[in-house]
Structures are given as C-alpha cells and as structure tokens.
Design an enzyme around this catalytic site. Structure first.
Site, PDB file in Angstrom:
ATOM      1  N   ASP A   1      -5.106  -3.087   4.162  1.00 39.90           N
ATOM      2  CA  ASP A   1      -6.448  -3.299   3.603  1.00 39.90           C
ATOM      3  C   ASP A   1      -7.551  -3.263   4.652  1.00 39.90           C
ATOM      4  OD1 ASP A   1      -5.089  -3.827   1.155  1.00 39.90           O
ATOM      5  OD2 ASP A   1      -4.724  -5.856   1.872  1.00 39.90           O
TER       6      ASP A   1
ATOM      7  N   ARG B   1      -5.727  -9.956  -6.120  1.00 41.81           N
ATOM      8  CA  ARG B   1      -5.636 -11.304  -5.522  1.00 41.81           C
ATOM      9  C   ARG B   1      -6.631 -11.452  -4.372  1.00 41.81           C
ATOM     10  NH1 ARG B   1       0.595 -11.733  -3.924  1.00 41.81           N
ATOM     11  NH2 ARG B   1       0.274  -9.536  -3.494  1.00 41.81           N
TER      12      ARG B   1
ATOM     13  N   HIS C   1      -5.214   2.549  -1.997  1.00 40.79           N
ATOM     14  CA  HIS C   1      -6.151   3.211  -1.092  1.00 40.79           C
ATOM     15  C   HIS C   1      -7.426   3.539  -1.861  1.00 40.79           C
ATOM     16  CE1 HIS C   1      -2.595   4.529   1.653  1.00 40.79           C
ATOM     17  NE2 HIS C   1      -2.744   3.230   1.550  1.00 40.79           N
ATOM     18  N   THR C   2      -8.511   2.888  -1.446  1.00 39.80           N
ATOM     19  CA  THR C   2      -9.761   3.015  -2.189  1.00 39.80           C
ATOM     20  C   THR C   2     -10.620   4.121  -1.584  1.00 39.80           C
ATOM     21  OG1 THR C   2      -9.621   0.651  -2.494  1.00 39.80           O
ATOM     22  CG2 THR C   2     -11.739   1.667  -3.010  1.00 39.80           C
TER      23      THR C   2
ATOM     24  N   GLN D   1       0.116   0.153   3.944  1.00 40.65           N
ATOM     25  CA  GLN D   1       0.177  -1.250   4.385  1.00 40.65           C
ATOM     26  C   GLN D   1      -0.240  -1.352   5.859  1.00 40.65           C
ATOM     27  OE1 GLN D   1       3.183  -0.180   2.449  1.00 40.65           O
ATOM     28  NE2 GLN D   1       2.043  -0.804   0.668  1.00 40.65           N
TER      29      GLN D   1
ATOM     30  N   THR E   1       3.851  -7.532  -4.579  1.00 38.00           N
ATOM     31  CA  THR E   1       2.935  -6.921  -5.546  1.00 38.00           C
ATOM     32  C   THR E   1       3.636  -6.732  -6.896  1.00 38.00           C
ATOM     33  OG1 THR E   1       3.612  -4.715  -4.869  1.00 38.00           O
ATOM     34  CG2 THR E   1       1.707  -5.649  -3.735  1.00 38.00           C
TER      35      THR E   1
ATOM     36  N   ARG F   1      23.310   2.381  -0.881  1.00 41.16           N
ATOM     37  CA  ARG F   1      23.899   3.666  -1.272  1.00 41.16           C
ATOM     38  C   ARG F   1      24.142   3.800  -2.776  1.00 41.16           C
ATOM     39  NH1 ARG F   1      28.085   2.883   3.554  1.00 41.16           N
ATOM     40  NH2 ARG F   1      28.086   0.901   2.466  1.00 41.16           N
TER      41      ARG F   1
ATOM     42  N   LYS G   1     -15.544  -2.105   8.809  1.00 43.85           N
ATOM     43  CA  LYS G   1     -16.213  -3.177   8.057  1.00 43.85           C
ATOM     44  C   LYS G   1     -17.078  -4.089   8.921  1.00 43.85           C
ATOM     45  CE  LYS G   1     -14.321  -4.351   4.103  1.00 43.85           C
ATOM     46  NZ  LYS G   1     -13.492  -4.755   2.975  1.00 43.85           N
TER      47      LYS G   1
ATOM     48  N   ARG H   1      -7.828 -12.042  -0.775  1.00 47.80           N
ATOM     49  CA  ARG H   1      -7.152 -11.890   0.517  1.00 47.80           C
ATOM     50  C   ARG H   1      -7.491 -13.079   1.396  1.00 47.80           C
ATOM     51  NH1 ARG H   1      -9.384  -5.788   0.814  1.00 47.80           N
ATOM     52  NH2 ARG H   1      -7.948  -4.878  -0.687  1.00 47.80           N
TER      53      ARG H   1
ATOM     54  N   ASP I   1     -20.181  -4.313   9.182  1.00 49.14           N
ATOM     55  CA  ASP I   1     -21.357  -4.836   8.473  1.00 49.14           C
ATOM     56  C   ASP I   1     -21.057  -6.156   7.762  1.00 49.14           C
ATOM     57  OD1 ASP I   1     -19.643  -3.021   7.016  1.00 49.14           O
ATOM     58  OD2 ASP I   1     -20.935  -3.394   5.292  1.00 49.14           O
TER      59      ASP I   1
HETATM   60  P1  IMP Z   1       5.869  -5.720  -1.733  1.00 48.62           P
HETATM   61  O1  IMP Z   1       5.516  -4.572  -0.840  1.00 48.62           O
HETATM   62  O2  IMP Z   1       5.283  -5.605  -3.105  1.00 48.62           O
HETATM   63  O3  IMP Z   1       7.338  -5.999  -1.746  1.00 48.62           O
HETATM   64  O4  IMP Z   1       5.192  -7.036  -1.111  1.00 48.62           O
HETATM   65  C1  IMP Z   1       5.595  -7.574   0.135  1.00 48.62           C
HETATM   66  C2  IMP Z   1       4.394  -8.102   0.906  1.00 48.62           C
HETATM   67  O5  IMP Z   1       3.574  -7.019   1.305  1.00 48.62           O
HETATM   68  C3  IMP Z   1       3.486  -9.035   0.100  1.00 48.62           C
HETATM   69  O6  IMP Z   1       2.977 -10.015   0.982  1.00 48.62           O
HETATM   70  C4  IMP Z   1       2.368  -8.129  -0.354  1.00 48.62           C
HETATM   71  O7  IMP Z   1       1.165  -8.835  -0.593  1.00 48.62           O
HETATM   72  C5  IMP Z   1       2.239  -7.230   0.857  1.00 48.62           C
HETATM   73  N1  IMP Z   1       1.681  -5.915   0.523  1.00 48.62           N
HETATM   74  C6  IMP Z   1       2.317  -4.882  -0.050  1.00 48.62           C
HETATM   75  N2  IMP Z   1       1.491  -3.828  -0.168  1.00 48.62           N
HETATM   76  C7  IMP Z   1       0.318  -4.185   0.366  1.00 48.62           C
HETATM   77  C8  IMP Z   1      -0.928  -3.494   0.579  1.00 48.62           C
HETATM   78  O8  IMP Z   1      -1.108  -2.319   0.266  1.00 48.62           O
HETATM   79  N3  IMP Z   1      -1.908  -4.228   1.203  1.00 48.62           N
HETATM   80  C9  IMP Z   1      -1.721  -5.506   1.608  1.00 48.62           C
HETATM   81  N4  IMP Z   1      -0.577  -6.179   1.433  1.00 48.62           N
HETATM   82  C10 IMP Z   1       0.437  -5.530   0.815  1.00 48.62           C
END
Ligand code: IMP
Length: 509
Positions: free
Chosen positions: A33, A376, A61-62, A264, A150, A164, A403, A378, A405
């Site tokens: 993020d 959620r 991805h925004t 991520q 997520t 496997r 970011k 952050r 600013d």
């Molecule tokens: P999962 O990838 O859904 O299994 O989540 C595992 C951890 O990675 C959790 O803490 C999620 O909040 C975090 N997470 C997964 N994808 C993202 C993302 O794109 N941005 C920020 N945190 C993420």
C-alpha cells in the site's frame, strides 16, 4: 477504447531516467500500500510488457484514469494500455481466482477498455472455493492469534501447490483432468471440513465471493458439480488468455521493455517478512522475477517504494514504530471500524491522553489509508530505518518515496533510527539479546520485534503545500533534510519523490 488521456510521449525526465533499462521491477519495501499503482501505471507507459509474478486478488492496485479510479486486484496495472498493444501478463507465480478475474474483465468491458493482449500463465495456481473457506475457518479458529488475512484463500492455494495437490489454470481447459484433480483435492480436505460446524461452513459459503451459497451441499458440504460447472465455464471464457507466459517472458527479456509489478511488500514476504504475519508468496524482487519465469539477474533496475516518511500495515503483526502502539493495533483490527465509521467512533471516544494515536489517525484520514481490497483502516507509524536497512538487503538500493503531501500539516516528524530491545534474554543464532540492547537493523523474528521500542530522530515539519514543487530544489529545506537523513542512514538513494496521485506530481532527483 473510445478516448484516453495518454499520449505516446513520455515525460523527458522519465525517458532519461530509464535510458539504460530494459527490465524494470517495482516492489514495495514496507507492508504494501505504498502507492505502487501510480508508478506501475507511469512506467507501464514506457514498457511493452507488464507482468505480475506473485500473490493473487489479495492485492489492490489503485490507478486514477481520467476522473475514474480503478482498483485492480489481479489484472496487472498496465491493462489500461492494452489498446496500444502492450502485453499484460499474470505470471506463473500468482494464484488466480477465476471469479475475480472475470469481474475485473467485466469492468473493463463495461468501460469499453480492451484486454486483447492479456495473458494468464497456464501454470498459475488456481484458487478454488475450498481455499476461501479454509481461509475463513482457519482465521476463526486462530481467535486472537489470527493473521488478519484478506480472506481470499491465498495461503491455502499456495499450500496446495507446495503439498503437490494443487490445480493450475491450464486444468480449466481439460475437463476430465480438471474433474479428476478437483475431486482428489476435495477428498484430501473433506475430513478437515467435516470436523467443522456445518452451519459455519455454510455461512462462509454464502458470501458473494463464493457465489452466494451455490457451492453448499447439505450432505457433502460442497456441491462439487456446481463448482465444476462454474469453473469449466470460466475456462471457456479465459481460453484465449491462457498461455505459456514463462516462455513468453524468456523470449522477450532484453529485447522488449519489461515492467515487473510487485505485489504487497517485503514485510509481508513469506521468506523475508514478519513471519507468520505475512502473505504466502515472496513479495521481494527475487520472488517477483521467479514468479514471471525470469531471474533476478535479468532485472536492470529495481525500485523499492517507501512512504515518505511514514508506514502502514493492514492486519495483525509487529509494528515497532506504530503511532499509538497497542491501542492503534486493537482499534484498526477491531470489528466495525471502516473508513465510514471511524470518525464517528473517534468523536465518541476520548483519546486526549494518547496524542500519538491521534496523530496516526490524522495521517490515516489525510492519506486515505484504508485497505483497497478490504476497506480496513491501515495502522499508521513513523518511518522505520532499521526495517528499511533490513529490506535493502534483498536486491534493491534505489528508492521511490511516495505520499509526501500527506505530512504537509504535521508539526513534528519522527524517524525511527534504532530500536531498543526491551524483552527478556533471547537467543537468536550466535547472539543473545539482552534488555537494553540497541539494534540498527531489524531482526526478522517476531519474538524480537514484539519487544523493540523505537528510538527516534525528530525533524520539524515543512508545514506548507508541495503543490508547486517541480524540481528537488523547490522542496522545503525541512523535507530535504529528512530525505538526506534517510539516504545517509541507510545505504540507498531516493531517486523519485511523489507528492500526489497525478503523474505531474513526480519529481526525479
Ligand atoms: P493474505 O495475503 O490474505 O493471506 O493475508 C496475509 C497478510 O497480508 C494480512 O496481514 C493481510 O492484511 C496482508 N496483505 C495481503 N495483501 C495485502 C495488500 O495488498 N496490502 C497490504 N496488506 C496485504
């Protein structure tokens, strides 16, 4: 595609910046993020091929396109350039939920945007409805030790791959093979599902993301026929997209301009992150290269993104520089707090005695720091240099700071330069950590990280708008002091500053 605001002319400083580069990778060095979307979009303008190599629809991805905002979860951010013939690749290291892909493609269709050059790796891993249910059940059983996933089934799709028993995207094209594999996969899992309260499984299956309950079966738990029918239909829809993308990438490397889009962030990498509070793929540049069928050595420039000068984290896990500490963690991970309810809750509560928490909340609101995938809030904290020093060990030395600013109104900015270890004696390999030890680089072990308190350097804020900053020398001295501090205290170079979502708000230094 009816109209677009893209020109074929790249900004001159971007062309100069990338003049020696054929393969560029962009990854996040925090917990995701950090504004990758903006940069991937910008660099996609330069690239011929844009490829994702890790993760699945857990990512968000925004991208701002004209006056519209797109959030892509699985499709690479370069898809908006499809009409120019640019190839977008969902690589072999990803896990793909066909339903999410289907809906993203529908959104593109509705907006008259093409995806003729999109490819999905035939050996990308297939996310099945079982995986989402496993994700839900495991988080519920973990109680207060949950990861805060997520809910997209990511860990379980990768688990099947490593144990496997997984299915791949190509299986969707071969009915008999698909049916045989999905039945075998379910046979392995049935005892696990049977051990849970059927009503709980049913409730999870009623989620929209699981087609609102059509996969539930009173007797067998899962209606396999319904899954098979739906998935084979997805297969027909995606047939033109399914390709050997590893071979495609190998053929094109060093011939075409390639952009590798990370997902991520390093802190969430299964191999290098704050395990077990991580996702299940390797989000480093190494994992990214492998996940598109290339090698790290194929990358000419790897850029690591950090926020300037703060960090955020979604979900559970250690965060030594978190503003408001445990209170912030509980608040953001509590139920019912979202972008919409946060200020209401806040007004009704009294946080006067926790100015750090209040500062974190202000940054969250100002920076719109709410999950792109889950909504959620952050968790927010100051920039952590021990963490950055650690992150810089994994294939990246050049940074983008985004970011900036967001901190325009902040009086005092803190940067964590060291940690003080405050736990009981802890053996870590050949070293024993003792109370009071000072650490300059993160030790990636949650027993250590949960017992580290930050030691800060303090800087006065710049307290002005960055709207008119077009070159580095236009930036206020207070901001440049922090940039210099970060570069000098880590072995890195901040190459690009970003002061807003628009492309013009990108300053190369
Ligand atoms: P999962 O990838 O859904 O299994 O989540 C595992 C951890 O990675 C959790 O803490 C999620 O909040 C975090 N997470 C997964 N994808 C993202 C993302 O794109 N941005 C920020 N945190 C993420």
């Amino acid at each position: 595609m009816t109209e677009n605001f893209f020109t074929n002319e790249l900004p001159r400083n971007l062309t100069d910046f990338l003049k020696e580069v054929n393969t560029l990778a962009v990854v996040c060095l925090q917990w995701g993020d950090t504004g990758k979307g903006k940069f991937v979009d910008l660099f996609a303008d330069w690239a011929d091929i844009i490829a994702r190599g890790t993760g699945g629809d857990n990512a968000g991805h925004t991208i701002c396109y004209g006056n519209k905002k797109y959030i892509f979860h699985i499709v690479p951010s370069g898809i908006l350039y499809d009409f120019l013939g640019k190839k977008n690749v969902i690589g072999s290291g990803t896990v793909v939920n066909p339903r999410s892909l289907f809906f993203e493609l529908e959104t593109l269709k509705q907006d008259n945007l093409s995806y003729n050059n999109l490819m999905v790796a035939l050996n990308s891993k297939l996310i099945l409805p079982f995986h989402l249910v496993q994700d839900g059940l495991s988080e519920i059983s973990a109680g207060k030790n949950k990861i805060g996933t997520t809910g997209r089934g990511i860990a379980w799709a990768y688990t099947d791959h490593y144990n496997r028993s997984g299915l791949i995207f190509n299986d969707l094209l071969n009915k008999d093979r698909f049916v045989e594999k999905i039945r075998a996969n379910f046979a392995l899992k049935k005892p696990y599902f049977s051990a849970h309260d059927p009503q709980l499984v049913k409730a999870i299956l009623e989620n929209d993301r699981l087609e609102g309950g059509i996969y539930w079966d009173e007797k067998e738990i899962f209606n396999l026929d319904a899954i098979i029918e739906k998935y084979l239909r997805y297969g027909e829809e995606f047939k033109p997209l399914i390709r050997d993308t590893d071979a495609f990438m190998r053929e094109n490397v060093s011939k075409k301009k390639i952009l590798l889009e990370g997902s991520q962030g390093l802190g969430l990498s299964i191999d290098y992150g704050t395990y077990p509070y991580v996702t299940s793929s390797d989000c480093s540049v190494y994992g990214l290269a492998k996940g598109v069928g290339l090698n790290y050595a194929d990358i000419d420039l790897a850029l690591g993104i950090i926020k300037g000068f703060y960090m955020t984290r979604v979900g559970e896990g250690p965060f030594p520089s978190e503003l408001g500490g445990k209170l912030s963690d509980n608040w953001c991970n509590g139920t019912g707090i979202s972008r919409h309810t946060e200020m209401d809750f806040f007004r009704k509560s009294n946080f006067q005695d926790n100015p750090d928490f209040v500062q974190g909340l202000k940054i969250r609101v100002e920076g719109d720091e709410y999950g792109a995938t889950t909504g959620r809030p952050r968790r927010v904290g100051w920039l952590d240099l021990p963490f950055l020093r650690y992150a810089l060990n994994f294939g990246v030395k050049d940074l983008i700071s985004t970011k900036l600013d967001v901190l325009n109104d902040v009086d005092l900015i803190k940067v964590c330069n060291f940690y003080r270890y405050t736990g009981s004696p802890y053996v870590y390999g050949e070293r024993t950590l003792l109370y009071g030890d000072i650490l300059s680089e993160t030790i990636m072990d949650i027993n250590v990280l949960n017992n580290c308190s930050p030691i800060y350097a303090e800087f006065p804020g710049w307290k002005c708008s960055l709207e008119n900053c077009q070159t580095y020398s236009d930036f206020p001295g207070e901001l440049r002091d922090i940039v210099d501090y970060v570069s000098s205290k880590t072995i890195s170079k901040i190459r690009i500053l970003s002061t807003g979502a628009d492309r013009e708000k990108t300053i190369f230094i």
